[in-house]
Write a protein that holds these residues in place. Structure first.
Motif, short mmCIF file in Angstrom:
data_model
loop_
_atom_site.label_atom_id
_atom_site.label_comp_id
_atom_site.label_asym_id
_atom_site.label_seq_id
_atom_site.Cartn_x
_atom_site.Cartn_y
_atom_site.Cartn_z
N ILE A 484 0.83 -1.21 0.00
CA ILE A 484 0.00 0.00 0.00
C ILE A 484 0.86 1.26 0.00
CG2 ILE A 484 -1.88 -1.22 1.16
CD1 ILE A 484 -1.32 0.57 3.61
N GLY A 485 2.04 1.19 0.65
CA GLY A 485 2.94 2.34 0.62
C GLY A 485 3.38 2.67 -0.79
N ILE A 495 -2.74 13.42 -0.55
CA ILE A 495 -2.87 12.60 0.66
C ILE A 495 -2.58 13.45 1.89
CG2 ILE A 495 -1.96 10.62 1.96
CD1 ILE A 495 -1.32 9.25 -0.67
N LEU A 496 -3.52 13.41 2.85
CA LEU A 496 -3.33 13.98 4.19
C LEU A 496 -3.32 12.80 5.16
CD1 LEU A 496 -3.38 16.31 6.29
CD2 LEU A 496 -5.87 16.29 6.10
N VAL A 497 -2.24 12.66 5.93
CA VAL A 497 -2.08 11.43 6.71
C VAL A 497 -1.57 11.69 8.11
CG1 VAL A 497 0.26 11.02 5.78
CG2 VAL A 497 -1.05 9.10 6.70
N VAL A 498 -2.10 10.93 9.06
CA VAL A 498 -1.54 10.79 10.40
C VAL A 498 -0.95 9.39 10.46
CG1 VAL A 498 -2.04 10.59 12.86
CG2 VAL A 498 -3.16 12.37 11.50
N SER A 499 0.33 9.27 10.80
CA SER A 499 0.95 7.95 10.87
C SER A 499 2.13 7.98 11.83
CB SER A 499 1.44 7.50 9.49
OG SER A 499 2.11 6.24 9.58
N ALA A 503 8.64 4.09 8.34
CA ALA A 503 8.94 3.45 7.06
C ALA A 503 7.86 3.77 6.03
CB ALA A 503 9.06 1.94 7.25
N PHE A 504 6.60 3.74 6.45
CA PHE A 504 5.49 4.05 5.55
C PHE A 504 5.54 5.51 5.13
CE2 PHE A 504 1.10 5.69 5.23
CZ PHE A 504 0.67 4.98 4.11
N VAL A 505 5.77 6.40 6.08
CA VAL A 505 5.84 7.83 5.79
C VAL A 505 6.93 8.13 4.77
CG1 VAL A 505 6.48 10.06 6.81
CG2 VAL A 505 4.82 8.59 7.97
N GLU A 506 8.10 7.51 4.94
CA GLU A 506 9.18 7.69 3.98
C GLU A 506 8.80 7.18 2.60
OE1 GLU A 506 13.09 8.27 4.53
OE2 GLU A 506 11.96 9.80 5.62
N GLN A 507 8.10 6.04 2.59
CA GLN A 507 7.78 5.39 1.32
C GLN A 507 6.82 6.20 0.46
OE1 GLN A 507 6.06 1.48 1.72
NE2 GLN A 507 6.56 0.88 -0.37
N LEU A 529 10.35 14.03 12.26
CA LEU A 529 9.42 12.91 12.39
C LEU A 529 9.86 11.98 13.51
CD1 LEU A 529 7.08 11.08 11.39
CD2 LEU A 529 8.71 10.06 9.80
N GLU A 530 11.15 11.64 13.53
CA GLU A 530 11.65 10.73 14.56
C GLU A 530 11.58 11.37 15.95
OE1 GLU A 530 15.50 9.64 13.11
OE2 GLU A 530 14.70 8.01 11.86
N TYR A 531 11.75 12.68 16.01
CA TYR A 531 11.62 13.38 17.29
C TYR A 531 10.22 13.18 17.87
CZ TYR A 531 10.80 17.28 20.48
OH TYR A 531 10.45 18.04 21.56
N TYR A 532 9.21 13.42 17.05
CA TYR A 532 7.84 13.26 17.54
C TYR A 532 7.48 11.80 17.74
CZ TYR A 532 6.86 18.19 17.18
OH TYR A 532 6.88 19.54 17.39
N TYR A 533 8.06 10.95 16.93
CA TYR A 533 7.84 9.51 17.13
C TYR A 533 8.38 9.09 18.49
CZ TYR A 533 8.23 4.46 16.36
OH TYR A 533 8.14 3.10 16.48
N GLU A 534 9.53 9.63 18.86
CA GLU A 534 10.11 9.31 20.16
C GLU A 534 9.22 9.83 21.30
OE1 GLU A 534 12.84 7.65 21.17
OE2 GLU A 534 13.31 7.05 19.13
N LEU A 535 8.66 11.02 21.14
CA LEU A 535 7.83 11.57 22.20
C LEU A 535 6.56 10.74 22.38
CD1 LEU A 535 8.10 15.42 21.58
CD2 LEU A 535 8.98 14.12 23.53
N ASN A 536 5.77 10.71 21.31
CA ASN A 536 4.54 9.91 21.34
C ASN A 536 3.75 10.21 20.08
OD1 ASN A 536 1.82 8.95 21.85
ND2 ASN A 536 2.39 8.85 24.00
N THR A 537 3.42 9.14 19.37
CA THR A 537 2.63 9.33 18.17
C THR A 537 1.37 8.50 18.18
OG1 THR A 537 3.92 7.62 17.07
CG2 THR A 537 4.60 9.89 16.71
#
Length: 541
Positions: A484-485, A495-499, A503-507, A529-537
């Protein structure tokens, strides 16, 4: 834990056929197999929700804890503290003990022995559940999983899907079962909580069984793999992590293929000889006799020929929009919103989408990423501001909780869309791995992965030119995520996305990012992206 001669079928569909396996009291094991092999079914058997048709599944008196993929609460009016603390039945045990004390005062001597035996067992349970340290243990667990103490007095109904999932995970860990069953546990975990849970599970003093498409998570925890084979309906246990299992399984399959190919060559030679013998002259008694002998051998070889494992089909997608979109498909102006009795999530938020771009929404815990998508789709109403779709915009929405599915309808009925006839829909559903009688199943009986595939199918049948996606990769295996990516990357629309899946976001090729709650627009940045991923997504409104 031990399964012996396990047999189970659902109608004509065989799940286990004389299957056997054994695990130790502290084994950490991944449960793997293709969709429909019987992974979640094994958990339901351990929980006593299902019964085998034949054979036995032994757990002794072990308590089983379960974290399902889909979190449903019995009582949403419970507070967070009430829900979490009920993971250990301390109050129930104490109440029963008090009743025994009262009964002992008046019980005749011949009734005291069983009461004393029950009392001793209940006291052991209090000790097992650390009655004097239980609250401290729970508070420490909450801190490690970054569960805000301010949530403790709030009812569950007020929490987001991500927050509920994290609470359910914390509660099952706190419940201290001897057998811990986790079904896709990383779907709603931020990176920090994931690291804590990984260490917690590795050191867990009990059995841990994990169903997960997250290979890295499995490799860091499990030391055994329980493989449920959908072709043979057997169960095999492999030593090592998932990567080791994949190598072992690949080698087994190569050896099996060599064996089958060799037997097929021998069968062909024998079949050719038998055919020549049958066509020979009736006076050639020697050849006729050899032909009969080899015909018997041929029959036995054919009976013993192993069955080849089927190559399971992958999802196929066609997401071409039915019409070209606008240069500015969506505009959000001065948007403000709050839930009743809570602070503003955002104030005077403004942004617009450019046609054809991939636009990612990021932000810290609880900033309202999913809420923003619901506001855009008209599911929620803003306190102030305006949301405008261009007249050329056709929007389609994928909800994280998959609530657009009607669980009381069949797969086919859920997919029915204007402009498609029955045979077109059947063909499209087969691309999403719903074949033959699958389309007549009620959506309620589908696994979370199957529901996600059906929701993707519904989304793409609309042939919209603006896709609004909330965590579209949850519940999907890595191969399907990659499919799907790749398709979303080639999509001709916007595309407007929350994810929370980097890996999907990069793809899919994100171009810009909306940072909540500030409303700042930034060019795509892997580091951000990785900063917010580390905090909480995951824990969002």
């Amino acid at each position: 834990m031990k399964g012996s001669q396990m047999s189970l079928s659902f109608g004509a569909e065989v799940i286990y056929d004389n299957a056997e396996f054994q695990l130790g009291d502290r084994d950490k094991a991944g449960i793997v197999g293709v969709n429909g092999a019987g992974k979640t079914t094994l958990f339901r058997l351990l929980l006593g929700e299902l019964s085998l048709d034949g054979g036995v599944l032994e757990t002794g008196r072990a308590r089983v804890g379960y974290l399902p993929q889909e979190i449903v609460f019995d009582r949403e009016d419970e507070t967070v503290w009430e829900y979490l603390s009920s993971g250990r039945p301390l109050q129930k045990i104490k109440t029963e003990l008090e009743g025994i004390y009262r009964r002992l005062e008046a019980a005749p001597e011949n009734e005291q022995a069983p009461l004393l035996e029950r009392m001793a067992y209940l006291q052991e349970q209090l000790d097992y559940f650390d009655q004097y340290e239980a609250d401290d243990i729970l508070l420490s667990l909450m801190e490690e999983m970054d569960i805000d103490a301010d949530l403790l007095d709030r009812p569950l109904a007020e929490l987001s899907g991500g927050q509920k999932s994290k609470l359910a995970f914390a509660r099952v860990l706190y419940s201290k079962p001897e057998i811990l069953c986790l079904d896709e546990p990383t779907n709603h975990l931020d990176a920090e909580s994931r690291d804590f849970v990984t260490s917690y599970l590795r050191d867990y003093k009990g059995s841990v069984l994990i169903i997960s498409h997250d290979v890295d998570f499995l490799n860091r925890i499990v030391r055994k793999i329980v493989f449920i084979n959908k072709v043979t309906h057997k169960i095999a246990v492999y030593d090592g992590n998932y990567d080791i299992f994949k190598k072992q399984l690949a080698e087994e399959r190569r050896n099996r293929e060599r064996l089958i190919a060799g037997q097929e060559r021998e069968i062909k030679k024998l079949a050719d000889f038998v055919q020549r013998a049958r066509e020979a002259s009736q006076t050639n008694h020697k050849l006729k006799r050899k032909g009969q002998e080899r015909a018997l051998k041929l029959e036995k070889l054919r009976e013993r020929l192993p069955e080849r494992e089927r190559a399971y089909r992958r999802v196929k997608m066609d997401i071409a929009p039915k019409r070209e979109g606008a240069k500015v498909p969506l505009t959000v102006e001065n948007l403000s919103f709050r839930y009743p009795g809570q602070r503003l999530l955002y104030r005077r938020l403004s942004f617009r989408l450019n046609g054809g771009e991939r636009f990612l929404v990021v932000g810290e815990n609880g900033v309202g990423k999913s809420t923003l998508l619901k506001l855009i789709m008209g599911i929620l109403t803003p306190a102030d501001g305006r949301i405008t779709f261009n007249a050329k915009t056709d929007a389609a929405y994928y909800a994280q909780e998959l609530e657009q599915l009607d669980l009381n309808k069949t797969v086919f009925a859920n997919a029915e869309t204007e402009g498609y006839n029955e045979w077109q829909l059947r063909g499209i559903l087969s691309n999403f791995l719903f074949f033959a009688d699958d389309i007549n199943k009620q959506a309620a009986v589908l696994s979370p992965g199957e529901k996600a595939r059906l929701m993707l199918c519904k989304l793409l049948l609309q042939r919209a030119n603006l896709l609004i996606l909330d965590e579209p990769t949850n519940h999907l295996d890595p191969e399907t995520q990659a499919v799907i990516g790749g398709n979303f990357r080639e999509f001709a629309g916007t595309i407007l996305v929350v994810s929370h899946n980097p890996a999907f976001v990069e793809q899919i090729g994100i171009s810009r990012m909306l940072v909540l709650p500030s409303g700042e627009i930034k060019d795509y940045s892997r580091e951000l992206l990785e900063y917010y991923y580390e905090l909480n997504t995951a824990d969002e409104q």
